[in-house]
Write a protein that holds these residues in place. Structure first.
Motif, PDB file in Angstrom:
ATOM      1  N   THR A 155       9.039   2.634   3.168  1.00  0.00           N
ATOM      2  CA  THR A 155       9.861   3.738   2.695  1.00  0.00           C
ATOM      3  C   THR A 155       9.080   5.037   2.840  1.00  0.00           C
ATOM      4  O   THR A 155       7.988   5.165   2.277  1.00  0.00           O
ATOM      5  CB  THR A 155      10.262   3.544   1.232  1.00  0.00           C
ATOM      6  OG1 THR A 155      10.946   2.297   1.075  1.00  0.00           O
ATOM      7  CG2 THR A 155      11.172   4.682   0.769  1.00  0.00           C
ATOM      8  N   ILE A 156       9.655   5.969   3.581  1.00  0.00           N
ATOM      9  CA  ILE A 156       9.015   7.275   3.750  1.00  0.00           C
ATOM     10  C   ILE A 156       9.662   8.268   2.791  1.00  0.00           C
ATOM     11  O   ILE A 156      10.873   8.201   2.529  1.00  0.00           O
ATOM     12  CB  ILE A 156       9.139   7.765   5.219  1.00  0.00           C
ATOM     13  CG1 ILE A 156       8.307   9.025   5.446  1.00  0.00           C
ATOM     14  CG2 ILE A 156      10.595   7.974   5.610  1.00  0.00           C
ATOM     15  CD1 ILE A 156       8.228   9.450   6.919  1.00  0.00           C
ATOM     16  N   SER A 157       8.849   9.174   2.250  1.00  0.00           N
ATOM     17  CA  SER A 157       9.358  10.218   1.364  1.00  0.00           C
ATOM     18  C   SER A 157       8.494  11.460   1.540  1.00  0.00           C
ATOM     19  O   SER A 157       7.429  11.399   2.152  1.00  0.00           O
ATOM     20  CB  SER A 157       9.358   9.757  -0.094  1.00  0.00           C
ATOM     21  OG  SER A 157       8.051   9.418  -0.523  1.00  0.00           O
ATOM     22  N   ARG A 158       8.983  12.573   1.019  1.00  0.00           N
ATOM     23  CA  ARG A 158       8.226  13.805   1.141  1.00  0.00           C
ATOM     24  C   ARG A 158       8.379  14.628  -0.117  1.00  0.00           C
ATOM     25  O   ARG A 158       9.412  14.595  -0.785  1.00  0.00           O
ATOM     26  CB  ARG A 158       8.665  14.620   2.371  1.00  0.00           C
ATOM     27  CG  ARG A 158      10.092  15.113   2.340  1.00  0.00           C
ATOM     28  CD  ARG A 158      10.527  15.653   3.700  1.00  0.00           C
ATOM     29  NE  ARG A 158       9.838  16.890   4.054  1.00  0.00           N
ATOM     30  CZ  ARG A 158       9.797  17.390   5.291  1.00  0.00           C
ATOM     31  NH1 ARG A 158      10.375  16.749   6.294  1.00  0.00           N
ATOM     32  NH2 ARG A 158       9.176  18.540   5.528  1.00  0.00           N
ATOM     33  N   ASP A 159       7.316  15.390  -0.435  1.00  0.00           N
ATOM     34  CA  ASP A 159       7.323  16.331  -1.544  1.00  0.00           C
ATOM     35  C   ASP A 159       7.119  17.709  -0.925  1.00  0.00           C
ATOM     36  O   ASP A 159       5.995  18.074  -0.554  1.00  0.00           O
ATOM     37  CB  ASP A 159       6.212  15.989  -2.526  1.00  0.00           C
ATOM     38  CG  ASP A 159       6.235  16.871  -3.762  1.00  0.00           C
ATOM     39  OD1 ASP A 159       6.703  18.021  -3.687  1.00  0.00           O
ATOM     40  OD2 ASP A 159       5.758  16.403  -4.821  1.00  0.00           O
ATOM     41  N   ASN A 160       8.197  18.457  -0.813  1.00  0.00           N
ATOM     42  CA  ASN A 160       8.120  19.752  -0.125  1.00  0.00           C
ATOM     43  C   ASN A 160       7.279  20.775  -0.892  1.00  0.00           C
ATOM     44  O   ASN A 160       6.713  21.685  -0.290  1.00  0.00           O
ATOM     45  CB  ASN A 160       9.520  20.300   0.118  1.00  0.00           C
ATOM     46  CG  ASN A 160      10.296  19.462   1.134  1.00  0.00           C
ATOM     47  OD1 ASN A 160       9.711  18.849   2.028  1.00  0.00           O
ATOM     48  ND2 ASN A 160      11.602  19.421   0.982  1.00  0.00           N
ATOM     49  N   VAL A 213       3.622  14.040   2.592  1.00  0.00           N
ATOM     50  CA  VAL A 213       4.537  12.972   2.980  1.00  0.00           C
ATOM     51  C   VAL A 213       3.896  11.642   2.606  1.00  0.00           C
ATOM     52  O   VAL A 213       2.664  11.498   2.675  1.00  0.00           O
ATOM     53  CB  VAL A 213       4.882  13.064   4.485  1.00  0.00           C
ATOM     54  CG1 VAL A 213       3.653  12.929   5.354  1.00  0.00           C
ATOM     55  CG2 VAL A 213       5.937  12.051   4.865  1.00  0.00           C
ATOM     56  N   TYR A 214       4.715  10.698   2.185  1.00  0.00           N
ATOM     57  CA  TYR A 214       4.245   9.402   1.706  1.00  0.00           C
ATOM     58  C   TYR A 214       4.843   8.271   2.544  1.00  0.00           C
ATOM     59  O   TYR A 214       5.908   8.421   3.146  1.00  0.00           O
ATOM     60  CB  TYR A 214       4.641   9.203   0.243  1.00  0.00           C
ATOM     61  CG  TYR A 214       4.180  10.293  -0.676  1.00  0.00           C
ATOM     62  CD1 TYR A 214       5.019  11.347  -1.025  1.00  0.00           C
ATOM     63  CD2 TYR A 214       2.896  10.282  -1.215  1.00  0.00           C
ATOM     64  CE1 TYR A 214       4.599  12.359  -1.870  1.00  0.00           C
ATOM     65  CE2 TYR A 214       2.464  11.294  -2.069  1.00  0.00           C
ATOM     66  CZ  TYR A 214       3.317  12.326  -2.390  1.00  0.00           C
ATOM     67  OH  TYR A 214       2.891  13.322  -3.227  1.00  0.00           O
ATOM     68  N   LEU A 215       4.148   7.141   2.526  1.00  0.00           N
ATOM     69  CA  LEU A 215       4.704   5.933   3.135  1.00  0.00           C
ATOM     70  C   LEU A 215       4.397   4.762   2.200  1.00  0.00           C
ATOM     71  O   LEU A 215       3.239   4.358   2.061  1.00  0.00           O
ATOM     72  CB  LEU A 215       4.108   5.677   4.516  1.00  0.00           C
ATOM     73  CG  LEU A 215       4.760   4.520   5.289  1.00  0.00           C
ATOM     74  CD1 LEU A 215       6.208   4.885   5.655  1.00  0.00           C
ATOM     75  CD2 LEU A 215       3.958   4.187   6.552  1.00  0.00           C
ATOM     76  N   LEU A 246       0.857  -1.185   0.000  1.00  0.00           N
ATOM     77  CA  LEU A 246       0.000   0.000   0.000  1.00  0.00           C
ATOM     78  C   LEU A 246       0.892   1.234   0.000  1.00  0.00           C
ATOM     79  O   LEU A 246       2.014   1.184   0.512  1.00  0.00           O
ATOM     80  CB  LEU A 246      -0.902   0.041   1.229  1.00  0.00           C
ATOM     81  CG  LEU A 246      -2.093  -0.914   1.290  1.00  0.00           C
ATOM     82  CD1 LEU A 246      -2.751  -0.855   2.657  1.00  0.00           C
ATOM     83  CD2 LEU A 246      -3.118  -0.586   0.211  1.00  0.00           C
ATOM     84  N   ARG A 247       0.363   2.331  -0.525  1.00  0.00           N
ATOM     85  CA  ARG A 247       1.077   3.602  -0.470  1.00  0.00           C
ATOM     86  C   ARG A 247       0.182   4.633   0.183  1.00  0.00           C
ATOM     87  O   ARG A 247      -0.885   4.957  -0.346  1.00  0.00           O
ATOM     88  CB  ARG A 247       1.485   4.084  -1.862  1.00  0.00           C
ATOM     89  CG  ARG A 247       2.382   5.314  -1.835  1.00  0.00           C
ATOM     90  CD  ARG A 247       2.709   5.791  -3.225  1.00  0.00           C
ATOM     91  NE  ARG A 247       3.754   6.809  -3.245  1.00  0.00           N
ATOM     92  CZ  ARG A 247       3.669   7.936  -3.925  1.00  0.00           C
ATOM     93  NH1 ARG A 247       2.597   8.205  -4.630  1.00  0.00           N
ATOM     94  NH2 ARG A 247       4.679   8.807  -3.899  1.00  0.00           N
ATOM     95  N   LEU A 248       0.602   5.127   1.313  1.00  0.00           N
ATOM     96  CA  LEU A 248      -0.145   6.131   2.043  1.00  0.00           C
ATOM     97  C   LEU A 248       0.344   7.524   1.666  1.00  0.00           C
ATOM     98  O   LEU A 248       1.519   7.719   1.397  1.00  0.00           O
ATOM     99  CB  LEU A 248       0.018   5.935   3.555  1.00  0.00           C
ATOM    100  CG  LEU A 248      -0.280   4.549   4.113  1.00  0.00           C
ATOM    101  CD1 LEU A 248      -0.168   4.574   5.634  1.00  0.00           C
ATOM    102  CD2 LEU A 248      -1.640   4.063   3.672  1.00  0.00           C
ATOM    103  N   SER A 249      -0.588   8.471   1.674  1.00  0.00           N
ATOM    104  CA  SER A 249      -0.268   9.873   1.435  1.00  0.00           C
ATOM    105  C   SER A 249      -0.828  10.718   2.556  1.00  0.00           C
ATOM    106  O   SER A 249      -1.843  10.373   3.157  1.00  0.00           O
ATOM    107  CB  SER A 249      -0.878  10.352   0.111  1.00  0.00           C
ATOM    108  OG  SER A 249      -0.382   9.626  -0.983  1.00  0.00           O
ATOM    109  N   CYS A 250      -0.168  11.826   2.826  1.00  0.00           N
ATOM    110  CA  CYS A 250      -0.656  12.739   3.851  1.00  0.00           C
ATOM    111  C   CYS A 250      -0.355  14.161   3.438  1.00  0.00           C
ATOM    112  O   CYS A 250       0.812  14.543   3.288  1.00  0.00           O
ATOM    113  CB  CYS A 250      -0.009  12.439   5.193  1.00  0.00           C
ATOM    114  SG  CYS A 250      -0.398  13.653   6.476  1.00  0.00           S
TER     115      CYS A 250
END
Length: 124
Positions: free
Chosen positions: A68-73, A78-80, A18-22
């Motif tokens: 894997t956590i990532s972010r789009d500034n 932020v994603y997981l 799954l890919r979570l977004s926030c």
């Protein structure tokens, strides 16, 4: 009032992804380390992954190598990415700053201290 808005949860079989977004309040996103927390039934909230403003990441041992956590500034998002999911990953997942703001400070800055979260259920 700005809010944390989490999405992307669902029901998945063990071994799935799954890919979570926030979407996070802009007032705090650009200046804070961000993280994904989770609360499993009957357990306390747990911080599972963090990412600094510069992109450095850290994970709790139980998810290391699978999440894997990532972010789009530019998007305050932020994603997981969650791979090789296990039944013990079942929880409501939330994003927030690390450390998170108190209810008082969040109200003073004009955002909701926590979002609704997104439910992740992993079946065996």
């Amino acid at each position: 009032q700005e809010q944390f808005v989490e999405s992307g949860g669902g029901l998945v079989q063990a071994g799935g992804s799954l890919r979570l977004s926030c979407a996070a309040p802009g007032i705090i996103f650009s200046i804070n380390t961000m993280g994904w927390y989770r609360r499993a039934p009957g357990k306390q909230r747990e911080l599972v992954a963090t990412i600094t403003t510069g992109g450095s990441t850290n994970y709790v041992d139980s998810v290391e190598g699978r999440f894997t956590i990532s972010r789009d500034n530019a998007k305050n998002t932020v994603y997981l990415q969650m791979d090789s999911l296990k039944p013990e990953d079942t929880a409501v997942y939330y994003c927030n700053a690390v450390p998170y703001y108190s209810d008082y400070d969040a109200r003073r800055l004009g955002f909701g201290s926590w979002g609704q979260g997104t439910q992740v259920t992993v079946s065996s």
